[in-house]
Design a protein around this motif. Structure first.
Motif, PDB file in Angstrom:
ATOM      1  N   MET A  38       0.826  -1.208   0.000  1.00 42.41           N
ATOM      2  CA  MET A  38       0.000   0.000   0.000  1.00 42.41           C
ATOM      3  C   MET A  38       0.861   1.259   0.000  1.00 42.41           C
ATOM      4  O   MET A  38       0.547   2.240  -0.675  1.00 42.41           O
ATOM      5  CB  MET A  38      -0.934  -0.009   1.211  1.00 42.41           C
ATOM      6  N   ALA A  39       1.951   1.242   0.758  1.00 41.92           N
ATOM      7  CA  ALA A  39       2.826   2.404   0.801  1.00 41.92           C
ATOM      8  C   ALA A  39       3.552   2.612  -0.532  1.00 41.92           C
ATOM      9  O   ALA A  39       3.714   3.742  -0.989  1.00 41.92           O
ATOM     10  CB  ALA A  39       3.851   2.247   1.933  1.00 41.92           C
ATOM     11  N   TRP A  40       3.974   1.520  -1.157  1.00 40.35           N
ATOM     12  CA  TRP A  40       4.718   1.625  -2.425  1.00 40.35           C
ATOM     13  C   TRP A  40       3.824   2.181  -3.533  1.00 40.35           C
ATOM     14  O   TRP A  40       4.273   2.949  -4.361  1.00 40.35           O
ATOM     15  CB  TRP A  40       5.268   0.267  -2.810  1.00 40.35           C
ATOM     16  N   ALA A  69       5.548   2.864   6.618  1.00 41.55           N
ATOM     17  CA  ALA A  69       6.238   2.694   5.345  1.00 41.55           C
ATOM     18  C   ALA A  69       6.179   3.970   4.510  1.00 41.55           C
ATOM     19  O   ALA A  69       7.159   4.330   3.840  1.00 41.55           O
ATOM     20  CB  ALA A  69       5.633   1.521   4.568  1.00 41.55           C
ATOM     21  N   VAL A  70       5.038   4.673   4.521  1.00 39.79           N
ATOM     22  CA  VAL A  70       4.918   5.934   3.771  1.00 39.79           C
ATOM     23  C   VAL A  70       5.913   6.960   4.300  1.00 39.79           C
ATOM     24  O   VAL A  70       6.544   7.704   3.537  1.00 39.79           O
ATOM     25  CB  VAL A  70       3.476   6.468   3.855  1.00 39.79           C
ATOM     26  N   ARG A  71       6.053   7.011   5.620  1.00 39.50           N
ATOM     27  CA  ARG A  71       7.012   7.947   6.214  1.00 39.50           C
ATOM     28  C   ARG A  71       8.442   7.623   5.787  1.00 39.50           C
ATOM     29  O   ARG A  71       9.236   8.520   5.481  1.00 39.50           O
ATOM     30  CB  ARG A  71       6.882   7.907   7.736  1.00 39.50           C
ATOM     31  N   ILE A  72       8.769   6.344   5.736  1.00 39.92           N
ATOM     32  CA  ILE A  72      10.123   5.933   5.381  1.00 39.92           C
ATOM     33  C   ILE A  72      10.382   6.092   3.886  1.00 39.92           C
ATOM     34  O   ILE A  72      11.522   6.266   3.455  1.00 39.92           O
ATOM     35  CB  ILE A  72      10.353   4.480   5.826  1.00 39.92           C
ATOM     36  N   MET A  73       9.307   6.054   3.067  1.00 38.89           N
ATOM     37  CA  MET A  73       9.478   6.202   1.624  1.00 38.89           C
ATOM     38  C   MET A  73      10.152   7.518   1.257  1.00 38.89           C
ATOM     39  O   MET A  73      10.825   7.621   0.231  1.00 38.89           O
ATOM     40  CB  MET A  73       8.115   6.124   0.926  1.00 38.89           C
ATOM     41  N   GLY A  74       9.971   8.537   2.100  1.00 40.37           N
ATOM     42  CA  GLY A  74      10.593   9.830   1.824  1.00 40.37           C
ATOM     43  C   GLY A  74      12.001   9.962   2.361  1.00 40.37           C
ATOM     44  O   GLY A  74      12.596  11.041   2.252  1.00 40.37           O
ATOM     45  N   SER A  75      12.562   8.893   2.900  1.00 39.15           N
ATOM     46  CA  SER A  75      13.912   8.958   3.470  1.00 39.15           C
ATOM     47  C   SER A  75      14.972   8.992   2.370  1.00 39.15           C
ATOM     48  O   SER A  75      14.757   8.526   1.249  1.00 39.15           O
ATOM     49  CB  SER A  75      14.154   7.762   4.390  1.00 39.15           C
ATOM     50  N   ASP A  76      16.133   9.513   2.736  1.00 33.85           N
ATOM     51  CA  ASP A  76      17.218   9.652   1.752  1.00 33.85           C
ATOM     52  C   ASP A  76      17.723   8.292   1.288  1.00 33.85           C
ATOM     53  O   ASP A  76      18.084   8.131   0.113  1.00 33.85           O
ATOM     54  CB  ASP A  76      18.371  10.459   2.373  1.00 33.85           C
ATOM     55  N   ALA A  91      10.243  -0.200   8.462  1.00 33.27           N
ATOM     56  CA  ALA A  91       8.869   0.150   8.819  1.00 33.27           C
ATOM     57  C   ALA A  91       8.304  -0.764   9.891  1.00 33.27           C
ATOM     58  O   ALA A  91       7.352  -0.394  10.588  1.00 33.27           O
ATOM     59  CB  ALA A  91       7.981   0.109   7.572  1.00 33.27           C
ATOM     60  N   ILE A  92       8.853  -1.948  10.029  1.00 36.46           N
ATOM     61  CA  ILE A  92       8.319  -2.917  10.995  1.00 36.46           C
ATOM     62  C   ILE A  92       8.715  -2.576  12.430  1.00 36.46           C
ATOM     63  O   ILE A  92       8.083  -3.046  13.383  1.00 36.46           O
ATOM     64  CB  ILE A  92       8.798  -4.340  10.635  1.00 36.46           C
ATOM     65  N   LEU A  93       9.736  -1.750  12.606  1.00 35.52           N
ATOM     66  CA  LEU A  93      10.262  -1.500  13.943  1.00 35.52           C
ATOM     67  C   LEU A  93       9.232  -0.922  14.914  1.00 35.52           C
ATOM     68  O   LEU A  93       9.105  -1.419  16.039  1.00 35.52           O
ATOM     69  CB  LEU A  93      11.490  -0.585  13.855  1.00 35.52           C
TER      70      LEU A  93
END
Length: 277
Positions: free
Chosen positions: A70-72, A161-168, A192-194
């Motif tokens: 869903m995040a991807w 996962a959506v939040r991490i998608m914007g990571s460098d 994202a699982i953390l």
């Protein structure tokens, strides 16, 4: 019989009850079954562990996969469809799903057994008939637990996962030409699982408590079944023993999550190598 001396005070009775449990594994004697509570719980526990653990593993595996997908595909029809499906499933109580499965899969279509832990004519042991029957009888309770675990955490996984998608490091992985599957499995999902890892451990206790209704619906004689029977028949020694087991499982889940979080996230170490200012 009950494990508590009625002539003693509240504090003395509690200390004596706990002492008998810790020192002698004496939970008292069941009033309804006229059997030691420890023996009942000990015989029922493996069956509840069987359906709970498999339901939890299947549920959270689906949670991780669906949340990452869903995040991807955020903002697409795939994302919208999966979000709508998860919200719908999350709004339906687990026992309603259990009853629906029992009606259709059990009675109407006759695909799975409607009750029991294994076929009555099977000999317990490592034989084909018993093992196949074990899976057939446990299928609907496991599927019911699977739906609970799946629906409860997918949206949290998606948000992380959506939040991490914007990571460098995600953008860097895309620029380096790393395959989508590897980005999803090694970069996105692993990070994202953390935040939901502790919730996964607490999910064990939640599944055990939900089994009180699930096992009664499917007549699956495990810990939840005996807990429901104890409540119905006012069997206080058995009820107290079951509640103590649920409490122990909750504490054990929290402790296990705390001890293993450093293995899941190496950044969360013991703090021994950190600098203090």
């Amino acid at each position: 019989m009950t494990g508590i001396n009625p002539d003693s005070g509240v504090i003395e009775g509690f200390i004596g009850y706990i002492s008998d449990i810790v020192l002698h594994q004496d939970f008292g004697q069941s009033i309804y079954y006229n059997t030691d509570v420890f023996d009942i719980l000990f015989r029922a526990m493996p069956w509840s562990v069987f359906i709970s653990v498999y339901g939890l593993l299947l549920g959270y595996t689906a949670t991780i996969v669906i949340g990452a997908v869903m995040a991807w595909y955020e903002g697409t029809r795939i994302d919208s469809g999966l979000v709508a499906y998860v919200l719908t499933m999350n709004s339906i109580p687990y026992y309603v799903i259990a009853v629906v499965m029992l009606v259709f899969l059990g009675y109407q279509w006759e695909l799975l057994p409607t009750g029991g832990r294994y076929p009555s004519d099977a000999t317990p042991g490592f034989n084909i008939k018993f093992m196949v029957g074990l899976l057939q009888h446990g299928a609907m309770p496991i599927l019911s637990s699977f739906v609970v675990g799946f629906a409860s955490g997918s949206l949290n996984m998606r948000g992380n996962a959506v939040r991490i998608m914007g990571s460098d490091f995600i953008r860097s992985a895309k620029i380096r030409g790393i395959s989508v599957n590897r980005i999803l499995s090694r970069y996105l999902t692993r990070n994202a699982i953390l935040p939901i890892y502790t919730g996964m451990m607490l999910g064990i206790a939640r599944l055990f408590s939900s089994n009180v209704i699930t096992e009664q619906i499917f007549q699956y004689i495990g810990l939840g079944y005996y807990t429901f029977e104890a409540l119905t028949n006012q069997d206080y020694p058995l009820m107290m023993g079951a509640f103590l087991f649920f409490t122990f499982i909750t504490i054990l889940g929290i402790l296990f999550a705390d001890l293993t979080y450093g293995l899941i996230d190496p950044r969360a170490g013991t703090g021994a190598t950190r600098e203090s200012f």
